[in-house]
Every structure is written in C-alpha cells, then in structure tokens.
Design an enzyme around this catalytic site. Structure first.
Site, PDB file in Angstrom:
ATOM      1  N   CYS A 170       1.031  -1.217  -0.002  1.00 27.02           N
ATOM      2  CA  CYS A 170      -0.160  -0.040   0.019  1.00 27.02           C
ATOM      3  C   CYS A 170       0.897   1.294  -0.069  1.00 27.02           C
ATOM      4  O   CYS A 170       1.661   1.242   0.818  1.00 27.02           O
ATOM      5  CB  CYS A 170      -1.012   0.049   1.196  1.00 27.02           C
ATOM      6  SG  CYS A 170      -1.086  -1.573   1.998  1.00 27.02           S
ATOM      7  N   GLU A 232      -7.592   8.927   1.734  1.00 23.88           N
ATOM      8  CA  GLU A 232      -7.169   8.800   0.511  1.00 23.88           C
ATOM      9  C   GLU A 232      -8.066   8.541  -0.672  1.00 23.88           C
ATOM     10  O   GLU A 232      -9.216   7.817  -0.199  1.00 23.88           O
ATOM     11  CB  GLU A 232      -6.316   7.436   0.736  1.00 23.88           C
ATOM     12  CG  GLU A 232      -4.816   7.565   1.535  1.00 23.88           C
ATOM     13  CD  GLU A 232      -4.007   6.383   1.661  1.00 23.88           C
ATOM     14  OE1 GLU A 232      -2.804   6.750   1.626  1.00 23.88           O
ATOM     15  OE2 GLU A 232      -4.495   5.420   1.726  1.00 23.88           O
TER      16      GLU A 232
END
Length: 316
Positions: A170, A232
């Site tokens: 990630c 995000e």
C-alpha cells in the site's frame, strides 16, 4: 641531476563540499550510509540503472552517489533533515526523510488532480481536517498460483499504522510525469511496481506493469494516532504471480500467504482482540466490501469481469 617533480592531487569543489558536510553533519552521514545507500536507491537515482536495484542488493560506493540534479546527495538529504528535525525529532530517520522527499498527488473526490503536497502534510490529521487534503493511493493484492493472498505486517517504524497487518503493498503514486499517467491507471500501476521493489524486493519482471488489473477505487478517511492519519482515494489493484519476496525491514516487519479460511480466522482474532493483532483500516474496508468476491474471480480466471473502475466507493 633531474629535479624532482611533486604532483599534488586536487579535489573537485563538489568533493570538498561533500567532505565538509560529512564532517559537520554526522546524523546525515549516518542516514545516508546506513539507509539511503543501501535501502533507498530510488531516492538517489532518478535515471540511473542503479535505481532498479532493490535495497537488499544495492551496496553502492559513495563516488557513485555524488550528484542529485544540481545538488549533492548530502545537500539534498540535509535539506530534508533540517526541515523535519524540529518537527519530529523522534521519528525514524528513514521515514522522516521519505515524509519530505515524497510528493503525493492531491485529488478531488472525483480523482481529478488538484496539485501536490509532501507526504508529511498529507498525513497530518490537522491538515486533513482543516483543508480536506485528499491524496491518491493504491493497494496491491498479490495472489500466487495456489490462490493464496500475500499479506504484510507494516514495520514498527512506520509513521501511520505501525505493526498492523495489511494487503501486499500500500502506498502512493508520486507527483512525477510517469506516475501521473491517467490512461488505464498506468501511472498508478507504475507506482505499484516501484513500491513492490522498494518494500518486497520484487523486480519489474517479477510484477510486470501490464499484469496489474485495476478493479475499482475507494475513498476513505482514517485517523492513526491523533496526529497522523489517512485520507485517500485508493486504487485497488490485483495481480496473480508466483514470486520470491525479500522484505525491506524499513517497511515490512513480516509477510505471510493466507487462503480464504486463514484470512477469515485472522479477521476473527482481530475482532476478538486476540494476540494484539490489528488490520489496517483500508484493508479491513476492502475485506468487508470486495475481497472475497474478487477471490472467486481469481480462482476462475475472470478477474477482469470484476472490474468496476468507473465508480468511486465512499466508505467509512
């Protein structure tokens, strides 16, 4: 009798500058020698072939590390160190440098580029809440040929969500030309390939860009420890490859493959508070909303049928 000629070696001004900086900045010198030289070649070489070397195979001589655009390597690092020193003196030096060296891509809620900001500012909850800073990210899910999913436990030195278990990789595409390419999420896929090298030691041929399948996007917000957090717009990518990983200890504490049953047991333990286990908030959202449906398509070889790249799922 011939006169003896004495030849004195002279140094380039840049070499003298580097030596002076090395003598006056022991913290920076230690950071470069122990971390950047060995662990983060991609920060030091924007166009050199050495930038393709993963951290664990890169043992680079200082003379190879002299220039970083118009600045010396130490000058560039010193600038980042000085900027961050007063703000977070206790932060791990490698993570601190990355917080200021990496420029994330700011986007609106429709994933349109709105600018760029340092990784540091993008993860400050105060800035997130006051300015609604939203940045682009990606989450990679790597399955092997036995249809097992590779998980990683984030390192203890990570600024956000240390030591939690999460998906394979990630991170964030950076504000650079190659990672801003919108067509078929190419910029995001290039960024994913870069970070798999950085975190797990996987070469480009191990994880070809064209093998990543973008499945969907999600928008979420999650505080970490009060000061830090995430906001995000996350691009979710799946790839099916058999690989051998070499985790970078600056990024990854542990790795393991899990099948469906093992992942369900991990989630059960997390929910029960057993063994101090935790999942990253984005991974938990993906598990609860998408992952097991995707697993069917992985096993059936029909992943592209699961793609929903036009929609952005707003999850909490």
């Amino acid at each position: 009798m011939r006169a003896k000629v004495s030849i004195k070696a002279t140094k380039h001004p840049a070499e003298e500058e580097e030596e002076e900086e090395a003598n006056t900045m022991p913290v920076t010198t230690t950071l470069l020698n122990n971390s950047l030289y060995h662990h983060r070649p991609h920060l030091l070489f924007s166009s050199s072939p050495s930038s393709k070397l993963p951290w664990f195979r890169s043992r680079l001589a200082p003379r190879r590390l002299r220039s970083f655009g118009p600045l010396s390597i130490r000058s560039a690092a010193n600038a980042a160190i000085h900027e961050a020193a007063d703000a977070d003196a206790g932060m791990d030096p490698v993570q601190r440098l990355l917080m200021f060296a990496d420029e994330c891509i700011l986007v609106d809620e429709n994933d349109r580029v709105a600018g760029h900001e340092s990784k540091y500012n993008c993860h400050l909850m105060e800035r997130i809440e006051k300015e609604n800073l939203l940045h682009r990210s990606f989450s990679v899910f790597l399955f092997n040929s036995k249809y097992e999913l590779l998980l990683q436990q984030r390192s203890a030195t990570k600024v956000t969500f240390p030591l939690v278990w999460t998906n394979t990789c990630c991170s964030h595409p950076l504000y650079r030309e190659s990672e801003l390419i919108e067509e078929n999420a190419l910029g995001v896929r290039i960024a994913a390939q870069r970070k798999l090298l950085d975190e797990l030691g996987l070469y480009a041929e191990d994880v070809p860009v064209d093998q990543f399948i973008p499945l969907t996007r999600m928008l979420y917000k999650a505080p970490s420890d009060g000061k830090w957090g995430e906001h995000e717009l996350d691009h979710l990518l799946v790839i099916v490859r058999d690989v051998i990983v070499h985790p970078n200890p600056d990024e990854v504490a542990d790795v393991k493959y899990v099948n469906r049953g093992q992942l369900r047991e991990l989630v059960r333990k997390v929910d029960a508070g057993e063994d101090g286990l935790k999942l990253s908030p984005w991974f938990r959202l993906i598990v609860d909303n998408f992952l097991f449906k995707w697993w069917d398509h992985v096993e059936e070889g029909t992943l592209k049928q699961a793609a929903d790249i036009e929609n952005i799922h707003k999850l909490t």
